[in-house]
Design an enzyme around this catalytic site. Structure first.
Site, PDB file in Angstrom:
ATOM      1  N   HIS A   1      -3.804  -4.847  -3.500  1.00 46.47           N
ATOM      2  CA  HIS A   1      -4.777  -3.895  -1.591  1.00 46.47           C
ATOM      3  C   HIS A   1      -4.896  -2.593  -1.610  1.00 46.47           C
ATOM      4  CE1 HIS A   1      -2.927  -8.237  -0.619  1.00 46.47           C
ATOM      5  NE2 HIS A   1      -4.245  -8.410  -0.617  1.00 46.47           N
TER       6      HIS A   1
ATOM      7  N   CYS B   1     -20.417   6.543   1.676  1.00 48.50           N
ATOM      8  CA  CYS B   1     -20.048   6.596   0.228  1.00 48.50           C
ATOM      9  C   CYS B   1     -18.981   7.165  -1.038  1.00 48.50           C
ATOM     10  CB  CYS B   1     -21.456   8.185  -0.299  1.00 48.50           C
ATOM     11  SG  CYS B   1     -20.199   9.793   0.301  1.00 48.50           S
TER      12      CYS B   1
ATOM     13  N   VAL C   1       0.651  -0.764   0.155  1.00 50.01           N
ATOM     14  CA  VAL C   1       0.086   0.331  -0.209  1.00 50.01           C
ATOM     15  C   VAL C   1       0.705   1.199  -0.119  1.00 50.01           C
ATOM     16  CG1 VAL C   1      -2.060  -1.474   1.317  1.00 50.01           C
ATOM     17  CG2 VAL C   1      -0.120   0.049   2.585  1.00 50.01           C
TER      18      VAL C   1
ATOM     19  N   ALA D   1      15.584  -8.508  -0.922  1.00 49.75           N
ATOM     20  CA  ALA D   1      14.986  -7.916  -2.202  1.00 49.75           C
ATOM     21  C   ALA D   1      16.211  -6.642  -2.999  1.00 49.75           C
ATOM     22  CB  ALA D   1      13.849  -7.149  -2.436  1.00 49.75           C
TER      23      ALA D   1
ATOM     24  N   SER E   1       4.928 -13.449   1.409  1.00 49.47           N
ATOM     25  CA  SER E   1       4.364 -14.855   2.209  1.00 49.47           C
ATOM     26  C   SER E   1       3.962 -15.970   2.186  1.00 49.47           C
ATOM     27  CB  SER E   1       3.717 -14.113   4.012  1.00 49.47           C
ATOM     28  OG  SER E   1       2.812 -13.401   3.884  1.00 49.47           O
TER      29      SER E   1
HETATM   30  C1  BJW Z   1      11.492 -10.357   2.652  1.00 53.94           C
HETATM   31  C2  BJW Z   1      12.548  -9.528   3.644  1.00 53.94           C
HETATM   32  C3  BJW Z   1      13.637  -8.663   2.849  1.00 53.94           C
HETATM   33  C4  BJW Z   1      10.814  -9.973   4.958  1.00 53.94           C
HETATM   34  N1  BJW Z   1      13.591  -8.931   0.959  1.00 53.94           N
HETATM   35  N2  BJW Z   1      12.026 -10.334   1.069  1.00 53.94           N
HETATM   36  C5  BJW Z   1      -8.954 -19.250   4.437  1.00 53.94           C
HETATM   37  C6  BJW Z   1      -7.956 -19.242   3.588  1.00 53.94           C
HETATM   38  C7  BJW Z   1      -8.400 -18.753   1.884  1.00 53.94           C
HETATM   39  C8  BJW Z   1      -8.708 -17.840   2.183  1.00 53.94           C
HETATM   40  C9  BJW Z   1      -8.625 -17.322   3.031  1.00 53.94           C
HETATM   41  C10 BJW Z   1      -9.077 -17.966   4.485  1.00 53.94           C
HETATM   42  N3  BJW Z   1      -9.766 -17.562   5.458  1.00 53.94           N
HETATM   43  C11 BJW Z   1      -9.420 -16.282   5.630  1.00 53.94           C
HETATM   44  C12 BJW Z   1      -9.284 -15.914   4.199  1.00 53.94           C
HETATM   45  C13 BJW Z   1      -9.375 -14.293   3.006  1.00 53.94           C
HETATM   46  C14 BJW Z   1      -8.598 -13.183   3.925  1.00 53.94           C
HETATM   47  C15 BJW Z   1      -7.467 -14.560   3.945  1.00 53.94           C
HETATM   48  O1  BJW Z   1      -6.333 -14.798   3.036  1.00 53.94           O
HETATM   49  N4  BJW Z   1      -7.180 -15.014   5.137  1.00 53.94           N
HETATM   50  C16 BJW Z   1      -5.584 -14.716   4.929  1.00 53.94           C
HETATM   51  C17 BJW Z   1      -4.508 -14.754   7.384  1.00 53.94           C
HETATM   52  C18 BJW Z   1      -5.736 -16.981   5.636  1.00 53.94           C
HETATM   53  N5  BJW Z   1      -8.391 -12.288   2.697  1.00 53.94           N
HETATM   54  C19 BJW Z   1      -9.134 -11.694   2.636  1.00 53.94           C
HETATM   55  O2  BJW Z   1      -9.572 -11.134   3.222  1.00 53.94           O
HETATM   56  C20 BJW Z   1      -8.914 -10.668   1.073  1.00 53.94           C
HETATM   57  N6  BJW Z   1     -10.668 -10.333   0.405  1.00 53.94           N
HETATM   58  C21 BJW Z   1     -11.392 -11.371   0.294  1.00 53.94           C
HETATM   59  O3  BJW Z   1     -10.865 -12.757  -0.023  1.00 53.94           O
HETATM   60  O4  BJW Z   1     -13.196 -10.941   0.304  1.00 53.94           O
HETATM   61  C22 BJW Z   1     -13.775 -12.230  -0.187  1.00 53.94           C
HETATM   62  C23 BJW Z   1     -14.381 -11.458  -0.704  1.00 53.94           C
HETATM   63  C24 BJW Z   1     -15.193 -11.691  -2.211  1.00 53.94           C
HETATM   64  C25 BJW Z   1     -16.224 -10.540  -2.317  1.00 53.94           C
HETATM   65  C26 BJW Z   1     -16.912  -9.616  -1.946  1.00 53.94           C
HETATM   66  C27 BJW Z   1     -16.128  -9.200  -0.418  1.00 53.94           C
HETATM   67  C28 BJW Z   1     -15.716 -10.470   0.051  1.00 53.94           C
HETATM   68  C29 BJW Z   1      -8.152  -9.388   2.011  1.00 53.94           C
HETATM   69  C30 BJW Z   1      -7.433  -9.858   2.297  1.00 53.94           C
HETATM   70  C31 BJW Z   1      -6.765  -8.149   2.610  1.00 53.94           C
HETATM   71  C32 BJW Z   1      -5.094  -7.807   2.901  1.00 53.94           C
HETATM   72  N7  BJW Z   1      -4.822  -6.706   2.936  1.00 53.94           N
HETATM   73  C33 BJW Z   1      -3.667  -6.742   3.736  1.00 53.94           C
HETATM   74  C34 BJW Z   1      -3.647  -4.947   4.937  1.00 53.94           C
HETATM   75  C35 BJW Z   1      -3.628  -3.824   3.708  1.00 53.94           C
HETATM   76  C36 BJW Z   1      -3.767  -2.409   4.216  1.00 53.94           C
HETATM   77  C37 BJW Z   1      -2.582  -2.750   4.971  1.00 53.94           C
HETATM   78  O5  BJW Z   1      -1.401  -2.579   5.497  1.00 53.94           O
HETATM   79  O6  BJW Z   1      -2.743  -2.501   6.638  1.00 53.94           O
HETATM   80  O7  BJW Z   1      -2.681  -6.588   2.978  1.00 53.94           O
HETATM   81  S1  BJW Z   1      -3.231  -7.831   4.994  1.00 53.94           S
HETATM   82  C38 BJW Z   1      -1.821  -7.718   4.593  1.00 53.94           C
HETATM   83  O8  BJW Z   1      -1.322  -8.986   4.067  1.00 53.94           O
HETATM   84  C39 BJW Z   1      -1.658  -6.615   3.612  1.00 53.94           C
HETATM   85  C40 BJW Z   1      -0.122  -7.588   2.295  1.00 53.94           C
HETATM   86  O9  BJW Z   1      -0.902  -7.052   1.739  1.00 53.94           O
HETATM   87  C41 BJW Z   1      -0.995  -8.428   2.785  1.00 53.94           C
HETATM   88  C42 BJW Z   1       0.217  -9.776   2.155  1.00 53.94           C
HETATM   89  O10 BJW Z   1       1.275  -9.618   2.982  1.00 53.94           O
HETATM   90  P1  BJW Z   1       2.099  -9.659   2.009  1.00 53.94           P
HETATM   91  O11 BJW Z   1       3.022  -8.962   1.435  1.00 53.94           O
HETATM   92  O12 BJW Z   1       3.049 -11.083   1.984  1.00 53.94           O
HETATM   93  O13 BJW Z   1       3.724  -9.419   3.154  1.00 53.94           O
HETATM   94  P2  BJW Z   1       3.674 -10.374   4.854  1.00 53.94           P
HETATM   95  O14 BJW Z   1       4.282  -9.641   5.662  1.00 53.94           O
HETATM   96  O15 BJW Z   1       2.806 -11.428   5.249  1.00 53.94           O
HETATM   97  O16 BJW Z   1       5.400 -11.411   4.613  1.00 53.94           O
HETATM   98  C43 BJW Z   1       6.498 -10.444   4.056  1.00 53.94           C
HETATM   99  C44 BJW Z   1       7.297 -11.162   3.505  1.00 53.94           C
HETATM  100  O17 BJW Z   1       8.119 -10.822   3.219  1.00 53.94           O
HETATM  101  C45 BJW Z   1       7.955 -12.913   3.889  1.00 53.94           C
HETATM  102  O18 BJW Z   1       7.342 -13.876   3.622  1.00 53.94           O
HETATM  103  C46 BJW Z   1       9.642 -12.087   4.655  1.00 53.94           C
HETATM  104  O19 BJW Z   1      10.230 -13.449   4.927  1.00 53.94           O
HETATM  105  C47 BJW Z   1      10.009 -12.153   3.231  1.00 53.94           C
HETATM  106  N8  BJW Z   1      10.572 -10.469   3.493  1.00 53.94           N
HETATM  107  N9  BJW Z   1      12.350  -9.118   4.505  1.00 53.94           N
HETATM  108  C48 BJW Z   1      12.554  -9.944   0.336  1.00 53.94           C
HETATM  109  N10 BJW Z   1      14.619  -8.474   2.686  1.00 53.94           N
HETATM  110 ZN    ZN Z   2     -19.358   9.696   2.178  1.00 57.27          ZN
END
Ligand code: BJW
Ligand code: ZN
Length: 258
Positions: free
Chosen positions: A125, A136, A109, A241, A199
């Site tokens: 995201h 709204c 983000v 990275a 991740s």
């Molecule tokens: C390095 C490094 C270096 C370190 N070099 N690497 C069960 C199964 C499947 C799905 C679900 C489930 N239960 C619930 C769900 C759904 C849920 C989900 O996936 N949950 C899981 C936790 C299980 N998903 C949702 O709810 C999504 N929506 C959805 O499913 O909607 C359905 C729907 C349809 C139609 C109508 C209505 C609803 C939405 C997901 C939104 C995620 N949002 C966030 C927050 C954004 C705002 C904020 O930042 O505050 O997005 S969560 C957070 O995780 C953020 C990230 O973009 C996202 C991914 O994380 P990312 O980028 O992978 O980071 P990290 O921190 O997890 O990992 C970092 C990595 O970097 C690590 O591997 C390190 O090793 C590595 N690293 N240093 C390279 N130097």
């Molecule tokens: Zn409004």
């Protein structure tokens, strides 16, 4: 200039990159870690240290305590404004310059890809820089963020007076349809996907590399840790990275900046 050591996996990845025609780069929080932006799994600090990011990034948390959640996002936007793109971001922009048509998909983000010269990444995201009305969806202007982490009441929507919310995708919310569609389309038609610093735990974004692999693309993963994406990666580059991506670009084209 000091030369970058090229190990065997980097060479193998560079070969894949050098001959790829349709490339997708898929990034997560680890991409920005070396710019000083904490990943989503890092422990929270300050006012938020007793909270879990996964619990704060929800519509329920915002409804229950808007000032706590809005303050967290304002403080993070301030931190991102102070952060600078790292050599990894610049290497991604270099890949885009070398392989025209490369699609950059990010879960982040922040705006560090844009500031490194990557035009129009697909933000799955949302963005810290696009607040909108929680009722709204009317876009809201950004305010000056507080430098110190604290509770901040969200401003009111100019159109309907409901609280303004961050323009990000919280758990349980749908991803922006156009960005997700374009991402799936790119993953479905690429011959190489480079996944960086994610991740691979959060869906549906985590499907993107899986779609590419299922349809025959090669996958290169850049991550210092193992992830659930390891098995689909033809090459796993276990490192940060900001070091690995410039080495990859250098090995592919003989120049870390492209
Ligand atoms: C390095 C490094 C270096 C370190 N070099 N690497 C069960 C199964 C499947 C799905 C679900 C489930 N239960 C619930 C769900 C759904 C849920 C989900 O996936 N949950 C899981 C936790 C299980 N998903 C949702 O709810 C999504 N929506 C959805 O499913 O909607 C359905 C729907 C349809 C139609 C109508 C209505 C609803 C939405 C997901 C939104 C995620 N949002 C966030 C927050 C954004 C705002 C904020 O930042 O505050 O997005 S969560 C957070 O995780 C953020 C990230 O973009 C996202 C991914 O994380 P990312 O980028 O992978 O980071 P990290 O921190 O997890 O990992 C970092 C990595 O970097 C690590 O591997 C390190 O090793 C590595 N690293 N240093 C390279 N130097
Ligand atoms: Zn409004």
């Amino acid at each position: 200039m000091e030369s970058i050591p090229v190990d065997q996996p980097v060479r193998a990845a560079a070969e894949l990159l050098g001959r790829a025609r349709r490339v997708v780069v898929f990034t997560g929080a680890g991409m920005s870690a070396e710019s000083g932006v904490p990943t989503f799994r890092d422990a929270l600090t300050g006012l938020w240290q007793r909270y879990d990011a996964q619990a704060l990034a929800t519509p329920e948390a915002f409804r229950a305590d808007p000032a706590l959640v809005w303050g967290w996002y304002e403080w993070r936007r301030h931190a991102v404004r102070l952060a600078r793109p790292n050599p990894g971001h610049r290497a991604v922009a270099a890949i885009q310059a070398r392989v025209p048509g490369t699609v950059l998909i990010t879960q982040n983000v922040d705006d560090l890809h844009e500031r490194a010269g990557s035009p129009d990444p697909l933000h799955l995201h949302g963005s810290l820089f696009a607040p909108r009305c929680s009722a709204c969806a009317h876009p809201a202007p950004m305010q000056d963020e507080p430098a110190d982490g604290r509770r901040v009441s969200p401003p009111e929507c100019a159109r309907c007076a409901a609280p303004v919310r961050p323009g990000v995708v919280w758990f349980g919310e749908a991803l922006p349809g156009a960005a997700l569609e374009a991402a799936v389309e790119a993953a479905s038609s690429c011959d190489l996907l480079v996944t960086v610093g994610t991740s691979g735990l959060v869906y549906p974004a985590a499907e993107i590399p899986q779609v590419a692999a299922r349809l025959g693309a090669a996958v290169i993963q850049v991550n210092p840790e193992q992830t659930p994406l390891d098995p689909i990666a033809e090459v796993n580059l276990r490192g940060p990275a900001a070091t690995v991506l410039p080495a990859l670009v250098d090995a592919a084209w003989g120049d870390p900046a492209g």
